[in-house]
Design a protein around this motif. Structure first.
Motif, PDB file in Angstrom:
ATOM      1  N   VAL A  35       0.836  -1.199   0.000  1.00  0.00           N
ATOM      2  CA  VAL A  35       0.000   0.000   0.000  1.00  0.00           C
ATOM      3  C   VAL A  35       0.872   1.251   0.000  1.00  0.00           C
ATOM      4  CG1 VAL A  35      -1.907  -1.122   1.160  1.00  0.00           C
ATOM      5  CG2 VAL A  35      -0.133  -0.050   2.518  1.00  0.00           C
ATOM      6  N   GLY A  36       0.264   2.369  -0.456  1.00  0.00           N
ATOM      7  CA  GLY A  36       0.969   3.649  -0.432  1.00  0.00           C
ATOM      8  C   GLY A  36       0.253   4.629   0.455  1.00  0.00           C
ATOM      9  N   ASN A  37      -0.615   5.454  -0.151  1.00  0.00           N
ATOM     10  CA  ASN A  37      -1.389   6.419   0.632  1.00  0.00           C
ATOM     11  C   ASN A  37      -2.371   5.738   1.579  1.00  0.00           C
ATOM     12  OD1 ASN A  37      -0.235   8.723  -0.590  1.00  0.00           O
ATOM     13  ND2 ASN A  37      -1.573   8.505  -2.346  1.00  0.00           N
ATOM     14  N   GLU A  38      -2.803   4.510   1.237  1.00  0.00           N
ATOM     15  CA  GLU A  38      -3.780   3.818   2.075  1.00  0.00           C
ATOM     16  C   GLU A  38      -3.204   3.472   3.445  1.00  0.00           C
ATOM     17  OE1 GLU A  38      -7.593   2.159   2.743  1.00  0.00           O
ATOM     18  OE2 GLU A  38      -6.786   3.528   1.225  1.00  0.00           O
ATOM     19  N   ALA A  39      -1.891   3.281   3.530  1.00  0.00           N
ATOM     20  CA  ALA A  39      -1.276   2.956   4.819  1.00  0.00           C
ATOM     21  C   ALA A  39      -1.491   4.078   5.827  1.00  0.00           C
ATOM     22  CB  ALA A  39       0.218   2.703   4.618  1.00  0.00           C
ATOM     23  N   VAL A  40      -1.374   5.315   5.370  1.00  0.00           N
ATOM     24  CA  VAL A  40      -1.576   6.452   6.269  1.00  0.00           C
ATOM     25  C   VAL A  40      -3.014   6.495   6.760  1.00  0.00           C
ATOM     26  CG1 VAL A  40      -1.477   8.964   6.422  1.00  0.00           C
ATOM     27  CG2 VAL A  40       0.254   7.739   5.111  1.00  0.00           C
ATOM     28  N   ASP A  41      -3.948   6.291   5.836  1.00  0.00           N
ATOM     29  CA  ASP A  41      -5.365   6.339   6.209  1.00  0.00           C
ATOM     30  C   ASP A  41      -5.716   5.228   7.190  1.00  0.00           C
ATOM     31  OD1 ASP A  41      -8.051   7.526   5.659  1.00  0.00           O
ATOM     32  OD2 ASP A  41      -8.476   5.500   4.984  1.00  0.00           O
ATOM     33  N   GLN A  42      -5.186   4.026   6.966  1.00  0.00           N
ATOM     34  CA  GLN A  42      -5.479   2.901   7.852  1.00  0.00           C
ATOM     35  C   GLN A  42      -4.969   3.163   9.266  1.00  0.00           C
ATOM     36  OE1 GLN A  42      -3.771  -0.541   6.010  1.00  0.00           O
ATOM     37  NE2 GLN A  42      -5.185  -0.528   4.270  1.00  0.00           N
ATOM     38  N   LEU A  43      -3.720   3.566   9.377  1.00  0.00           N
ATOM     39  CA  LEU A  43      -3.136   3.754  10.710  1.00  0.00           C
ATOM     40  C   LEU A  43      -3.781   4.916  11.459  1.00  0.00           C
ATOM     41  CD1 LEU A  43       0.591   3.055   9.908  1.00  0.00           C
ATOM     42  CD2 LEU A  43      -0.741   1.917  11.647  1.00  0.00           C
ATOM     43  N   VAL A  44      -4.040   6.007  10.749  1.00  0.00           N
ATOM     44  CA  VAL A  44      -4.641   7.167  11.409  1.00  0.00           C
ATOM     45  C   VAL A  44      -6.029   6.816  11.932  1.00  0.00           C
ATOM     46  CG1 VAL A  44      -5.578   9.471  10.970  1.00  0.00           C
ATOM     47  CG2 VAL A  44      -3.297   8.898  10.166  1.00  0.00           C
ATOM     48  N   LYS A  45      -6.821   6.142  11.121  1.00  0.00           N
ATOM     49  CA  LYS A  45      -8.188   5.830  11.538  1.00  0.00           C
ATOM     50  C   LYS A  45      -8.231   4.711  12.574  1.00  0.00           C
ATOM     51  CE  LYS A  45     -10.562   7.628   7.500  1.00  0.00           C
ATOM     52  NZ  LYS A  45     -11.492   7.370   6.379  1.00  0.00           N
ATOM     53  N   PHE A  46      -7.301   3.778  12.531  1.00  0.00           N
ATOM     54  CA  PHE A  46      -7.251   2.752  13.578  1.00  0.00           C
ATOM     55  C   PHE A  46      -6.922   3.394  14.923  1.00  0.00           C
ATOM     56  CE2 PHE A  46      -7.707  -0.782  10.783  1.00  0.00           C
ATOM     57  CZ  PHE A  46      -7.945  -1.889  11.595  1.00  0.00           C
ATOM     58  N   ASN A  47      -5.941   4.258  14.955  1.00  0.00           N
ATOM     59  CA  ASN A  47      -5.595   4.933  16.207  1.00  0.00           C
ATOM     60  C   ASN A  47      -6.732   5.830  16.692  1.00  0.00           C
ATOM     61  OD1 ASN A  47      -3.110   4.129  17.262  1.00  0.00           O
ATOM     62  ND2 ASN A  47      -1.953   5.380  15.810  1.00  0.00           N
ATOM     63  N   ARG A  48      -7.374   6.515  15.754  1.00  0.00           N
ATOM     64  CA  ARG A  48      -8.475   7.396  16.139  1.00  0.00           C
ATOM     65  C   ARG A  48      -9.646   6.598  16.705  1.00  0.00           C
ATOM     66  NH1 ARG A  48     -10.415  10.695  11.286  1.00  0.00           N
ATOM     67  NH2 ARG A  48      -8.266  11.428  11.417  1.00  0.00           N
ATOM     68  N   ALA A  49      -9.955   5.459  16.068  1.00  0.00           N
ATOM     69  CA  ALA A  49     -11.061   4.635  16.554  1.00  0.00           C
ATOM     70  C   ALA A  49     -10.748   4.055  17.928  1.00  0.00           C
ATOM     71  CB  ALA A  49     -11.354   3.520  15.547  1.00  0.00           C
ATOM     72  N   LEU A  50      -9.508   3.621  18.151  1.00  0.00           N
ATOM     73  CA  LEU A  50      -9.138   3.091  19.460  1.00  0.00           C
ATOM     74  C   LEU A  50      -9.230   4.162  20.544  1.00  0.00           C
ATOM     75  CD1 LEU A  50      -6.068   0.834  18.564  1.00  0.00           C
ATOM     76  CD2 LEU A  50      -8.406   0.125  19.033  1.00  0.00           C
TER      77      LEU A  50
END
Length: 635
Positions: free
Chosen positions: A552-567
């Motif tokens: 992944v490229g840009n999707e990696a940033v979106d995944q990590l940011v939203k996982f941390n935000r959801a937690l």
């Protein structure tokens, strides 16, 4: 109102400090140093720490850092201007003390800057006061009102000037000619030609007429000369006789001589055949501008003398050596083209676009004003600074040492719990089995908790891995002790409850490590993210690993940011538990496009604990930061 303003060197010496509302600035400034300056994250000059917003500016020439702190709920528009003014005045006032570059001189120096700072603060506050609202512009003040009515009337068959101009430009590009610019001497002629029988001609008609007059005036003789040269040449009728080759060689050598005829040893110059070149039409049919230079200048330009050429060559060599040896202070303009190429290179290597921009901005802030060394170029300096920044980013603030932490948990007589999370299809179960094999090889017993109660076949997949791992490490080789065991409760059950039971079972049975497998979920799925936050909050694992793939490229940033935000959002604890580390999978499929590693570590400041490089249990590696950066910078 400012909380504090401090000036310190990059070596850690505080030169001057202003205490406003805050009692101490040590905590926020230390957080800025640890999280931004040491981690090469200077792309943004703002940093948030608890209830404070810190803005900073780097002076790379004198190795200084200027930091101002204020409450983040306040909107202070004068902070940027204040920090620039303070930086300029402090540097100019104490230039001599700072240039000595010794810690003893800085300690012995007296930086009495209080009165100057208060004066600059007052000026900045006064300049930011709300100005009176500007009155709305009237129609009489607009540009449209200044135009006469006649210029806005369009008659039938007449094209607007702008469209005619655009069409003229397009036609010039398409036909391949440029219109010669009219000088001041031709203005009266233009006026006389422009009006014919009381009708005003358009610019296109004027240009066409001028071209016709120019061709009639200068091109008649050339046309006649070309026609005469063409007419003088006898035209051969009929087919040309084929070339005859003798079997034993050429009977007549003159028949095969196709070289140009010579006169007195010098080749005869053929008359020019391309009349377009004589008329001034260059390559591509473009009409060249009229050359107003004299013949002497043309001869000097066409036949330069040898001494001048030698002098120019020597001057270029000495200029190049002078540019290499002399020291130069880098500016934004010097680095702009190099940074643009570096940014495009990083994006091509699978680094997220936003991360690539921030990295280049951080390097620019780091190098701006810095004096280059001898025999160093801008490209090499920027490239070296970028490499150092990338290595620093990949090296974590806190190193995750699982073996040490597991032994520490053994002394406390409790299991060490690791939770795996991530999106669908990234290889959570497979890499969980690889980590289980690595732990078994180090002599630790493992309990696998099957908390993926959603995906069909998830429990069966873990059961197959458990059977294979048990075959590799049978109880007979460990004194009858079961080294790996699967804890399962089937499908459709509460994942948080299964994890809690698995941890209690591991504590009772004496297992060293509990590996919790969770269902894959997209970062935008709120119900599933709430369930994951509940599992982590209730069971409080020792380590939360995010499993992401290197493709992944840009999707990696979106995944990590939203996982941390959801937690953080769905956690019931006052200090929510976020992601502690990253497992990067499918690293063997990307060749040298390793940018996902940079994107993931930059956005979370968390280390990459494991790297998956294949399908077997042995295909598990630790991250080598220098090797990744070398692959990333490779052309």
């Amino acid at each position: 109102m400012l909380d504090f303003f401090t000036i310190f060197s990059k070596g850690g010496l505080v030169l001057w400090c202003f205490q406003g509302v805050s009692d101490s600035c040590t905590g926020p400034v230390n957080a800025l140093i640890r999280s931004v300056l040491l981690q090469e994250r200077g792309g943004n000059n703002s940093f948030t720490h608890e209830a404070l917003t810190l803005k900073y500016k780097l002076d790379n020439q004198f190795e200084l850092v200027f930091v101002v702190g204020f409450q983040k709920i306040l909107t202070l528009t004068y902070v940027d201007k204040l920090i620039d003014d303070v930086h300029r005045l402090f540097r100019d006032k104490y230039r001599t003390e700072i240039q000595q570059q010794s810690a003893l001189s800085l300690l012995n120096g007296t930086f009495d800057f209080q009165n100057d700072f208060l004066r600059l603060l007052r000026e900045a506050e006064e300049s930011s006061k709300v100005r009176a609202p500007t009155t709305m512009k009237k129609f009489e003040d607009s540009e449209k009102a200044k135009k006469p009515v006649r210029s806005m009337i369009e008659t039938r068959g007449e094209k607007p000037k702008e469209k005619a101009k655009n069409k003229k430009n397009k036609g010039g590009k398409k036909e391949g000619f440029d219109v010669p610019s009219a000088t001041s001497k031709t203005v009266p002629a233009e006026k006389s030609v422009g009006a014919e029988n009381g009708v005003e001609l358009s610019k296109e008609e004027l240009i066409r007429r001028k071209r016709e007059e120019f061709i009639q005036k200068h091109g008649k003789g050339l046309d006649k000369a070309s026609k005469s040269t063409k007419s003088d040449a006898p035209k051969e009728k009929g087919k040309k006789a084929p070339r005859v080759w003798a079997l034993g060689g050429c009977a007549n050598k003159e028949d095969l001589d196709y070289s140009a005829p010579t006169t007195n040893g010098s080749p005869e110059v053929a008359p020019p055949e391309d009349i377009n070149l004589i008329r001034g039409t260059g390559p591509g049919g473009q009409l060249q501008d009229l050359d107003c230079s004299s013949s002497d200048d043309e001869g000097a330009a066409q036949n330069p003398s040898k001494p001048s050429a030698t002098k120019g060559t020597l001057g270029g060599m000495f200029g190049m050596l002078k540019g290499l040896v002399s020291s130069k202070s880098l500016s934004r303009e010097d680095m702009e083209s190099v940074l643009d190429k570096m940014r495009d290179h990083l994006i091509a290597k699978n680094v997220a676009a936003d991360i690539a921009v921030q990295l280049c901005e951080s390097v620019a802030n780091k190098l701006e004003g810095k004096v280059m060394g001898t025999f160093s170029t801008v490209t090499s300096t920027v490239k070296q600074a970028l490499q150092e920044s990338l290595v620093q980013i990949l090296q974590p603030q806190r190193r995750v040492d699982m073996l040490r932490d597991i032994m520490d948990a053994q002394r406390r007589q409790r299991p060490y719990v690791v939770t795996f999370c991530g999106v669908n299809g990234v290889g959570k179960s497979t890499n969980l089995a690889k980590i289980s094999f690595w732990l078994l090889e180090n002599g630790f017993s493992v309990l696998i908790a099957a908390c993926d109660t959603f995906r069909a076949g998830a429990v069966e997949q873990l059961r197959t891995h458990t059977r294979r791992l048990s075959a590799l490490h049978p109880p007979e080789n460990h004194g009858g002790r079961t080294m790996v065991h699967l804890f399962e409760k089937g499908y459709g059950k509460d994942a948080a409850g299964i994890a809690m039971e698995a941890i209690a079972f591991a504590r009772n049975q004496g297992f060293d490590v509990v590996l919790v497998d969770t269902a894959g979920r997209m970062q935008d799925n709120a119900p599933l993210m709430t369930a994951l936050a509940k599992l982590i909050t209730v069971n409080t694992p020792d380590l939360v690993l995010f499993v992401g793939e290197a493709l992944v490229g840009n999707e990696a940033v979106d995944q990590l940011v939203k996982f941390n935000r959801a937690l953080a959002d769905h956690s019931l604890a006052q200090t929510p538990r976020l992601i502690d580390g990253i497992v990067l999978t499918k690293f063997d499929t990307i060749d040298d496009k390793v940018g996902a590693a940079i994107s993931m570590t930059y956005i979370t400041s968390k280390p990459i604990v494991f790297v998956g490089t294949g399908q077997t249990y042995c295909d598990l590696r630790s991250l080598n930061a220098k090797a990744v950066v070398a692959a990333l910078m490779k052309a």
